[in-house]
Design a protein around this motif. Structure first.
Motif, PDB file in Angstrom:
ATOM      1  N   ASP A 228      10.060  16.245  10.805  1.00 44.80           N
ATOM      2  CA  ASP A 228      11.254  15.758  11.501  1.00 44.80           C
ATOM      3  C   ASP A 228      10.798  14.779  12.589  1.00 44.80           C
ATOM      4  N   PRO A 229      11.209  13.512  12.505  1.00 46.80           N
ATOM      5  CA  PRO A 229      10.737  12.539  13.506  1.00 46.80           C
ATOM      6  C   PRO A 229      11.215  12.869  14.930  1.00 46.80           C
ATOM      7  N   GLU A 230      12.267  13.684  15.019  1.00 45.93           N
ATOM      8  CA  GLU A 230      12.820  13.988  16.344  1.00 45.93           C
ATOM      9  C   GLU A 230      12.372  15.339  16.906  1.00 45.93           C
ATOM     10  N   GLY A 231      11.541  16.046  16.220  1.00 42.28           N
ATOM     11  CA  GLY A 231      11.140  17.358  16.721  1.00 42.28           C
ATOM     12  C   GLY A 231       9.934  17.895  15.984  1.00 42.28           C
TER      13      GLY A 231
END
Lengths: 175, 178
Positions: A83-86
């Motif tokens: 996940d690029p955001e987490g």
């Protein structure tokens, strides 16, 4: 306005539950367990999901969710990404639901071809002198004949429905 | 190893033929998963029925190495969708599970599958109509577009599956007449 949104969310939640139930019941024809079908159903609806979301939606423990995702990955049905955001991992179907009909209409020709090749290989194996009359050879011969009927019935039905396209001359020549 | 040889002898196949049977089971499992996302244990048991046609639960445990619980679950599913039938071995309390000829299997499978698919086709249609009617209130809610897309594809797939099994039944009956 807020009440309206809440209502809509609840309605959508109920529809999602019903959709999951339908997908689970259809998965019964594929011999899948309820747990596997349920997790696949959420992947069909939400495209990319995290383990925590699946735990919340299904009520299964994180361990059960994680093991099921591992099984589905080994079967080649889903893929995992970062996940690029987490820090959590994201899971998605290898063939998204929206592309499944198109994918299978192409894949089924390959499926029938692989079956016919396999049956031919078995037939050649049984022709070998030292095997031909051994115990169980008759059952395998019977199996081959039966499968030829099953494969031909399925392929003809799919072609009649134009689900699979007839092979081009080039495709036949390539084989 | 000794136990494996004993199991194979018990089931009456020559070891070389038994190896061919194992190849068939592996093929069923792999292709079932690759082309239909089917459960590997389900496909294993199904493969043994295609080869041997008549089996007890104990036979399947010995052949597959699966536990009694796993075999029992798969048998229950196969009976429920009419792919095999359940009978008794005369003079015993043991059940015998039988897979008939493909044409019979197609016919047996046809009616319950048709009933289920028709029910879902109708329900999916209603859900889709509802979602489209409420599209203006819902699009900002997470999951709406995915749900609408899923319903649309499922509705088409169910319709296709329904038409396909009807075609297969017809084809199977033609093959028997030939």
């Amino acid at each position: 306005m807020r009440y309206g949104r809440l209502n809509a969310e609840m309605e959508l939640g109920a529809i999602e539950k019903r959709l999951v139930e339908i997908i689970v019941n259809l998965g019964y024809f594929k011999g899948r367990s309820r747990r596997t079908s349920e997790i696949l159903a959420y992947l069909c609806i939400h495209t990319k999901v995290k383990q925590k979301m699946l735990r919340k939606a299904t009520g299964y423990s994180l361990g059960t969710v994680s093991n099921t995702l591992k099984e589905l990955r080994q079967l080649g049905l889903i893929r995992e990404s970062r996940d690029p955001e987490g820090r959590e991992r994201l899971y998605e179907l290898v063939v998204p639901l929206s592309q499944q009909l198109a994918y299978y209409s192409i894949a089924m020709n390959r499926y029938f071809h692989e079956w016919n090749e396999f049956l031919e290989k078995l037939e050649n194996e049984l022709r070998k002198n030292h095997i031909a009359k051994k115990k169980g050879a008759e059952e395998i011969r019977h199996f081959i004949n039966k499968m030829r009927v099953v494969i031909s019935v399925t392929a003809d039905a799919m072609r009649r429905l134009q689900f699979t396209k007839p092979e081009t001359q080039q495709e036949v020549a390539d084989k | 190893m000794i136990a494996k040889i004993a199991r194979d002898n018990l089931k009456g196949f020559d070891p070389e033929i038994r190896q061919i049977e194992r190849d068939i089971v592996t093929f069923f499992k792999e292709k079932g998963a690759e082309f239909g996302g089917k459960d590997p244990m389900f496909m294993t048991i199904l493969a043994y029925f295609y080869v041997r046609e008549r089996l007890t639960q104990q036979d399947l445990q010995d052949l597959s190495g699966f536990s009694a619980g796993t075999v029992s679950k798969v048998l229950h599913k196969l009976v429920e969708i009419n792919v095999i039938t359940k009978g008794m071995i005369p003079g015993t309390h043991k059940h015998l599970y039988i897979m008939d000829q493909p044409s019979v299997v197609f016919s047996q499978f046809y009616l319950p599958a048709r009933r289920i698919l028709l029910k879902y086709e109708d329900e999916l249609k209603q859900i889709r109509v509802y979602l489209i009617a409420h599209a203006s209130e819902m699009p900002r809610i997470r999951g709406f577009s995915g749900m609408l897309a899923a319903v649309t594809v499922l509705q088409r797939s169910v319709h296709l599956a329904f038409t396909l099994i009807a075609e297969m039944k017809e084809e199977a009956e033609k093959q028997v007449k030939k």
